[in-house]
Structure formats: structure tokens, C-alpha cells
Design a protein around this motif. Structure first.
Motif, mmCIF file in Angstrom:
data_model
loop_
_atom_site.group_PDB
_atom_site.id
_atom_site.type_symbol
_atom_site.label_atom_id
_atom_site.label_comp_id
_atom_site.label_asym_id
_atom_site.label_seq_id
_atom_site.Cartn_x
_atom_site.Cartn_y
_atom_site.Cartn_z
ATOM 1 N N LEU A 22 -3.350 3.303 6.995
ATOM 2 C CA LEU A 22 -3.528 3.826 8.368
ATOM 3 C C LEU A 22 -4.002 2.735 9.320
ATOM 4 N N LYS A 23 -4.740 1.758 8.803
ATOM 5 C CA LYS A 23 -5.224 0.675 9.678
ATOM 6 C C LYS A 23 -4.017 -0.102 10.226
ATOM 7 N N ARG A 24 -3.088 -0.378 9.354
ATOM 8 C CA ARG A 24 -1.878 -1.103 9.767
ATOM 9 C C ARG A 24 -1.085 -0.293 10.793
ATOM 10 N N ALA A 25 -1.045 1.014 10.575
ATOM 11 C CA ALA A 25 -0.287 1.888 11.499
ATOM 12 C C ALA A 25 -0.932 1.914 12.884
ATOM 13 N N HIS A 26 -2.271 1.830 12.926
ATOM 14 C CA HIS A 26 -2.960 2.005 14.213
ATOM 15 C C HIS A 26 -3.182 0.708 14.976
ATOM 16 N N PRO A 33 0.831 -1.209 0.000
ATOM 17 C CA PRO A 33 0.000 0.000 0.000
ATOM 18 C C PRO A 33 0.865 1.259 0.000
ATOM 19 N N PHE A 34 0.350 2.337 -0.580
ATOM 20 C CA PHE A 34 1.075 3.626 -0.487
ATOM 21 C C PHE A 34 1.039 4.109 0.959
ATOM 22 N N ILE A 35 -0.145 4.055 1.544
ATOM 23 C CA ILE A 35 -0.328 4.391 2.963
ATOM 24 C C ILE A 35 -1.376 3.413 3.492
ATOM 25 N N ILE A 45 1.471 -2.291 -6.378
ATOM 26 C CA ILE A 45 2.187 -1.280 -5.586
ATOM 27 C C ILE A 45 1.475 0.071 -5.682
ATOM 28 N N GLY A 46 1.144 0.630 -4.543
ATOM 29 C CA GLY A 46 0.498 1.945 -4.515
ATOM 30 C C GLY A 46 1.540 3.049 -4.662
ATOM 31 N N SER A 47 1.165 4.125 -5.346
ATOM 32 C CA SER A 47 2.050 5.298 -5.461
ATOM 33 C C SER A 47 1.124 6.500 -5.592
ATOM 34 N N ASP A 48 1.682 7.693 -5.513
ATOM 35 C CA ASP A 48 0.805 8.870 -5.594
ATOM 36 C C ASP A 48 1.534 10.019 -6.299
#
Ligand SMILES: Cc1ncc(COP(=O)(O)O)c(C=O)c1O
Length: 366
Positions: free
Chosen positions: A8-12, A4-6, A304-307
Motif C-alpha cells: 500500500l505504501k508503494r500505491a500511495h 510484495p503481494f500487496i 515473492i509474496g502470495s496469499d
């Protein structure tokens, strides 16, 4: 593999129980708008950032707005702003009725090019906004030299630069004031909106404390036209849980960046430059390729996510059409908008995921 590019679920996930406990405490003491969680955050963030003081607000945008207001910038004034940054850097000027005057960026650091500033200065120039873009501090010394001799304020947009430094000095009070954002995806992000102002000018911060609470020092007595820009207790509570991990998470971002740097060897891909005035805290790891859109699609096809951060330079934004800029005015900003692609760099990525990004990129077009 999916990267993922980001996420947040994984981070939290690992701090969810701690966050819920912090929210329970806030619910019990009831400090929802400013209050004890905000006071603790202001003290601890200033210490972590290495600055003298911090005033908590509702967002980074509010931080820029209140700095401009407290500095007395307004109609008829001009503010120099990099042509390649997030739009809010220019809101600093626009919200108070001043004119944003765009300047090109340095092709290496992607930050305001000090050589482009001087020709833009007029008797109306009141401030220069410097964005520490993607976590890389701008080249502050030459900018300060230009500004100081002319009594022009220097404002650091540090929304993407928590813990970043310039020649060993923490960003946020190298200029006259700094604006940070705690938007959820930032290097230090809450569970909603948040921001703060830093400065070693305590009179300016005192004024911002008044402005954030309806222009009032004493309850229901309003000395100034103020705003409701208070940081929320629940946001501060979430930031207080996350702040102790910020240094480690920043190192992890820098580790991933180094791994990208040593692993990506594609002849057509330009990596972010290493500058001699301070290591980036890598809010973004932004590469350039002349066929950026194809690269983005190819990465997506491989999971792969990118932005694209950012696809439009500010001088060509429709909201600034009244300023009459044209394509070609700022070639570096325009080239970056055409060629930039940000790769995943969040600290939660595994080494296997980082290596998969590297291998996939190196095969692009092959
Ligand atoms: C460079 C820059 N300036 C200002 C802001 C505004 O911050 P906020 O979203 O907290 O209002 C942001 C974040 O989005 C940003 O990246």
C-alpha cells in the motif's frame, strides 16, 4: 528480487500530496460524516460503475447488512450463499437472523454454481447472495431466471468487483442490489473502511439512506430502528482522489493477468479460467496446485509474496457449526480451499517483477 503481494505504501506514494490536499479541504469544510466529499463520491462512483445510484456507507459488510434489513429479510428466512467466499457474504443472512444455506461453486469461475441452487430452494428462501469473487462476475442469467420465477431477491456481493461487467452489463444492479467494499486493499480502496450499496430500486436506496443515519429522515425523529453506517468524509475524499485512476489500474491488473496466463506453463498449476460472460477485473489472480503450501513456501523463499484466499470454506467455519454441515458437502469449495494460492497482481508491479514471478513459478519442483 522481492515482489510484495500487496504494497500500500508503494500505491500511495505517487498520490500522497493529492491525498493530503484533499484532507486539508475536508478539514476546512468540516463534512466529516457524510457531507460534500461523500455526495461527490456517490455521484462519481455510480457513473464510473455504470449504475444509476450509489449510497455510501462505512463498509461493505454494512452494505450487506443494510440491504438485508431494507429487504425485510429476517428470522425464519433462508438465504442461499456460495460456500466459497469471504465470510461477510454470509453475514448478509446471519446478521438479520436468517439462515445461510450454502451452495457449491463452479470450478471454472469460482463463483456460485447456478446448477446447485434449485435443489436448495424452499418456501422460506428469500434471497440469493452472488459473490463476484476475485473480480470475476458470476453467471448471472441462469441465477436470475431461477430467482425471478419464484420472487426471490438476488444480491450481488461486488466487494471485489469494481468496474466488472457481466455480458456487458456493469455488476451492482444486475440483481436487486449490489454491495461494494472500499477496504484499503480492494481494487478501489480508501485509507480505512468504506462501502456502498448500488441498485436501480430507488425506494430500497432511500430506505438504506434512512437506515445508515439512525433510522431518521428528520433530525431527532426516528422512524425506524437504524444504525450509524455513514460513510466518512475523509474516506470519501481519499476515494475521490483514487477513483479517476481506477479504469487505468484495472487495465493494468488485466495486463498482468494476461502476462501470467501466457507465461506460466507449469504442468501442475491450474490458472484461473477464462469465461465467456465477462473479463475479470482481477482483484486476485488465484491459481491451484495440489501442493499449495509447498508452493507458497517456495515463493516466499524466493522473495515473492502470495496469499491463501481463502483457506476455509464457509460451511466448515466454526461460527456456522450450528448449521451441521460436514466435510464433503461442497467438494469444489473444499478443493479450492485446499489448493488455492493468490499471486501478486497489484497494478504497481513492474513488468520485471511479473516476469520474475513467472520464471520462479515455472521452476517450482524442477
Ligand atoms: C467478497 C467480500 N464481501 C464482503 C466484504 C466486506 O467488505 P468490508 O471489509 O468493507 O466490510 C469483503 C471485503 O473484505 C469481501 O471481499
Amino acid at each position: 528480487m522481492k515482489v510484495p503481494f500487496i504494497d500500500l505504501k508503494r500505491a500511495h506514494e505517487p498520490i500522497k500530496a493529492e491525498l493530503l490536499q484533499a484532507f486539508a479541504n475536508t478539514i476546512d469544510h468540516g463534512g466529516f460524516c457524510l457531507g460534500e466529499d461523500v455526495e461527490r463520491f456517490e455521484t462519481d462512483f455510480a457513473k464510473a460503475q455504470g449504475v444509476s445510484r450509489c449510497v455510501g456507507l462505512g463498509s461493505g459488510t454494512e452494505a450487506l447488512h443494510l440491504i438485508a434489513t431494507a429487504m425485510g429479510i429476517g428470522r425464519g428466512d433462508e438465504v442461499i450463499v456460495p460456500a466459497f467466499t469471504f465470510i461477510a457474504s454470509a453475514w448478509f443472512a446471519q446478521y438479520v437472523g436468517a439462515r445461510p444455506v450454502f451452495a457449491d461453486i463452479d470450478p471454472e469461475s469460482y463463483t456460485l454454481n447456478p446448477d446447485c441452487i434449485e435443489p436448495l430452494i424452499t418456501s422460506n428462501t428469500k434471497a440469493i447472495v452472488v459473490t463476484h469473487l476475485f473480480g470475476q462476475s458470476a453467471d448471472m442469467d441462469p441465477i436470475l431466471e431461477i430467482a425471478r420465477s419464484r420472487n426471490i431477491k438476488v444480491v450481488e456481493d461486488a466487494a471485489q468487483a469494481h468496474l466488472a461487467a457481466y455480458r456487458g452489463k456493469p455488476v451492482g444492479e444486475i440483481g436487486d442490489a449490489g454491495a461494494f467494499s472500499f477496504y484499503p486493499t480492494k481494487n478501489l480502496g480508501g485509507l480505512g473502511e468504506g462501502g456502498c450499496v448500488t441498485s436501480n430500486d430507488s425506494a430500497l436506496l432511500d430506505q438504506i439512506e434512512i437506515l445508515r443515519a439512525h433510522g431518521s429522515k428528520e433530525r431527532y425523529l426516528n422512524h425506524y430502528v437504524g444504525y450509524n453506517n455513514r460513510m466518512e468524509g475523509l474516506q470519501a475524499a481519499s476515494l475521490n482522489v483514487k477513483l479517476p485512476q481506477l479504469a487505468e489500474k484495472t487495465q493494468r491488473r488485466q495486463f498482468i493477468a494476461n502476462r501470467y496466463r501466457s507465461g506460466i506453463g507449469h504442468p501442475q498449476i491450474k490458472l484461473p479460467a477464462v469465461v465467456d460472460w465477462g473479463e475479470s477485473v482481477f482483484h486476485m489472480f488465484t491459481v491451484q496446485h495440489s501442493e499449495r503450501d509447498q508452493l507458497k513456501t517456495y515463493l516466499a523463499d524466493n522473495g515473492i509474496g502470495s496469499d491463501i484466499v481463502y483457506p476455509y470454506p464457509l460451511h466448515l467455519q466454526p461460527c456456522f457449526s450450528h448449521l451441521n454441515y460436514e466435510e464433503g458437502d461442497f467438494p469444489v469449495a473444499e478443493m479450492l480451499a485446499r489448493q488455492c494460492l493468490s499471486l501478486p497482481i497489484v497494478p504497481e508491479l513492474t513488468n520485471e517483477e511479473v516476469d520474475y514471478v513467472i520464471e520462479t513459478i515455472n521452476r517450482f519442483g524442477g
